[in-house]
Each structure stands twice: as structure tokens, then as C-alpha cells.
Design a protein around this motif. Structure first.
Motif, PDB file in Angstrom:
ATOM      1  N   UNK A  91       0.858  -1.185   0.000  1.00 47.91           N
ATOM      2  CA  UNK A  91       0.000   0.000   0.000  1.00 47.91           C
ATOM      3  C   UNK A  91       0.896   1.238   0.000  1.00 47.91           C
ATOM      4  N   UNK A  92       0.713   2.126  -0.985  1.00 48.43           N
ATOM      5  CA  UNK A  92       1.566   3.316  -1.059  1.00 48.43           C
ATOM      6  C   UNK A  92       1.096   4.419  -0.113  1.00 48.43           C
ATOM      7  N   UNK A  93       1.988   5.341   0.175  1.00 46.72           N
ATOM      8  CA  UNK A  93       1.631   6.557   0.915  1.00 46.72           C
ATOM      9  C   UNK A  93       0.913   7.477  -0.063  1.00 46.72           C
ATOM     10  N   UNK A  94      -0.225   7.983   0.338  1.00 47.51           N
ATOM     11  CA  UNK A  94      -1.001   8.840  -0.555  1.00 47.51           C
ATOM     12  C   UNK A  94      -1.022  10.275  -0.038  1.00 47.51           C
ATOM     13  N   UNK A  95      -1.029  11.204  -0.981  1.00 50.50           N
ATOM     14  CA  UNK A  95      -1.160  12.621  -0.650  1.00 50.50           C
ATOM     15  C   UNK A  95      -2.187  13.230  -1.584  1.00 50.50           C
ATOM     16  N   UNK A  96      -2.739  14.331  -1.185  1.00 53.31           N
ATOM     17  CA  UNK A  96      -3.725  15.009  -2.025  1.00 53.31           C
ATOM     18  C   UNK A  96      -5.110  14.434  -1.830  1.00 53.31           C
ATOM     19  N   UNK A  97      -6.047  15.060  -2.501  1.00 50.99           N
ATOM     20  CA  UNK A  97      -7.444  14.644  -2.407  1.00 50.99           C
ATOM     21  C   UNK A  97      -7.721  13.478  -3.354  1.00 50.99           C
ATOM     22  N   UNK A  98      -8.387  12.430  -2.865  1.00 42.66           N
ATOM     23  CA  UNK A  98      -8.762  11.334  -3.762  1.00 42.66           C
ATOM     24  C   UNK A  98      -9.947  11.734  -4.640  1.00 42.66           C
ATOM     25  N   UNK A  99      -9.984  11.164  -5.819  1.00 40.42           N
ATOM     26  CA  UNK A  99     -11.087  11.392  -6.755  1.00 40.42           C
ATOM     27  C   UNK A  99     -11.780  10.054  -6.981  1.00 40.42           C
ATOM     28  N   UNK A 100     -13.091  10.048  -6.866  1.00 35.98           N
ATOM     29  CA  UNK A 100     -13.841   8.828  -7.155  1.00 35.98           C
ATOM     30  C   UNK A 100     -13.991   8.693  -8.661  1.00 35.98           C
ATOM     31  N   UNK A 101     -13.625   7.523  -9.162  1.00 35.78           N
ATOM     32  CA  UNK A 101     -13.736   7.227 -10.580  1.00 35.78           C
ATOM     33  C   UNK A 101     -14.649   6.013 -10.720  1.00 35.78           C
ATOM     34  N   UNK A 102     -15.805   6.215 -11.308  1.00 33.39           N
ATOM     35  CA  UNK A 102     -16.743   5.125 -11.535  1.00 33.39           C
ATOM     36  C   UNK A 102     -16.555   4.662 -12.972  1.00 33.39           C
ATOM     37  N   UNK A 103     -16.220   3.386 -13.130  1.00 30.53           N
ATOM     38  CA  UNK A 103     -15.902   2.832 -14.443  1.00 30.53           C
ATOM     39  C   UNK A 103     -16.968   1.805 -14.826  1.00 30.53           C
ATOM     40  N   UNK A 104     -17.483   1.959 -16.035  1.00 30.44           N
ATOM     41  CA  UNK A 104     -18.428   0.989 -16.585  1.00 30.44           C
ATOM     42  C   UNK A 104     -17.790   0.352 -17.805  1.00 30.44           C
ATOM     43  N   UNK A 105     -17.716  -0.954 -17.791  1.00 28.71           N
ATOM     44  CA  UNK A 105     -17.134  -1.722 -18.888  1.00 28.71           C
ATOM     45  C   UNK A 105     -18.270  -2.398 -19.643  1.00 28.71           C
ATOM     46  N   UNK A 106     -18.134  -2.492 -20.983  1.00 31.98           N
ATOM     47  CA  UNK A 106     -19.148  -3.186 -21.785  1.00 31.98           C
ATOM     48  C   UNK A 106     -19.381  -4.591 -21.246  1.00 31.98           C
TER      49      UNK A 106
END
Length: 152
Positions: A91-106
Motif C-alpha cells: 500500500x503506497x503513501x497517498x497525498x492530495x485529495x482522492x477522486x472517485x472514478x466510476x468505471x463501466x465496462x461493456x
């Protein structure tokens, strides 16, 4: 102290060799990726929709369509379609604000919720696995947005 023409030529030649050596080392190191990358989407599982924070893109029969504030719709869609990632073991160290990415695959009924840390190029899958996007691909994964005027 005046230098002769021969000494100036020697200095120029040595400086040129040194510069070529430095540029060669930089080029070799920048082309190496630290880990093996793989495509996030492929022919059997192509991207059909993506929600990036409050902005979205969707593949239709006529091509890609994006939310109204996105200026680089086609480039943004192509960047996501062709994104490559490297699996991380820790698990990496994270900085900054996370962004939610919703992915839809065919051909999948349910969309997947990924978490992205744009500055570091980190993606966290729904299963909790961590991936990293190579630095050369990170900038294109964020849309270019139309300026918005706040009326008072």
C-alpha cells in the motif's frame, strides 16, 4: 589569461562529450519503467462509461460524449481507453485529495468504483488492490475544463 585556439577546441570537445554522456544516461533511465505495465481496458472489456468526480464521458454509436465543461473530450476518452497500469505489492503513501472514478465496462451490469490520487498516479481498485499509472500517462487522465464564471 588568453587561451589558445587548440585549448578552446579541447574544451569544446570535452564539454560536448560530457553533454552527450549525460543526455544518454537521462534518456536510458527515462525510458525504463520500474514495473511491467498492462492495459486497464482491452478488446474483450472496453470502457463504455466513466465518471471522474463530477465529470463524465460515455461511448455512444456516434462516438464519445462528455459533460459540457470538458473541452478535450476525445483526447480524454482516448487517454482512459489506452491507460496502462502497474500493480503495486504494498500500500503506497497517498497525498492530495482522492477522486472517485466510476468505471463501466461493456457487458458488465455493475459499474466499479475506483479511487484515484491524480498527483501520484495511484489507483485503488474496488477489491482494494493498488495500481500506478506511468508518469507519462497521468496528465491526460484529467479533463481540461471550461472556465466557469461565478455570478454574484
Amino acid at each position: 589569461m588568453a587561451l589558445s585556439r587548440k585549448k578552446w577546441n579541447t574544451i569544446i570537445i570535452l564539454a560536448s562529450v560530457l553533454m552527450i554522456s549525460v543526455l544518454t544516461v537521462i534518456e536510458r533511465n527515462s525510458q525504463q519503467t520500474p514495473m511491467q505495465t498492462q492495459a486497464l481496458f482491452d478488446i474483450s472489456a472496453p470502457l463504455s462509461q466513466l465518471q471522474f468526480g463530477e465529470h463524465w464521458l460515455q461511448k455512444r454509436q456516434s462516438g464519445w460524449q462528455c459533460s459540457s465543461r470538458v473541452l478535450n473530450c476525445l483526447e480524454w476518452a482516448n487517454a482512459w481507453e489506452q491507460v496502462h497500469i502497474s500493480a503495486l505489492t504494498d500500500k503506497p503513501e497517498t497525498t492530495g485529495e482522492p477522486i472517485e472514478v466510476v468505471i463501466q465496462v461493456d457487458d458488465l451490469i455493475d459499474a466499479q468504483l475506483w479511487i484515484m490520487f491524480s498527483e501520484q498516479g495511484l489507483l485503488k481498485s474496488p477489491a482494494g488492490n493498488w495500481y500506478q499509472v506511468p508518469p507519462s500517462l497521468r496528465e491526460a487522465l484529467s479533463p481540461i475544463l471550461r472556465a466557469q464564471v461565478n455570478a454574484r
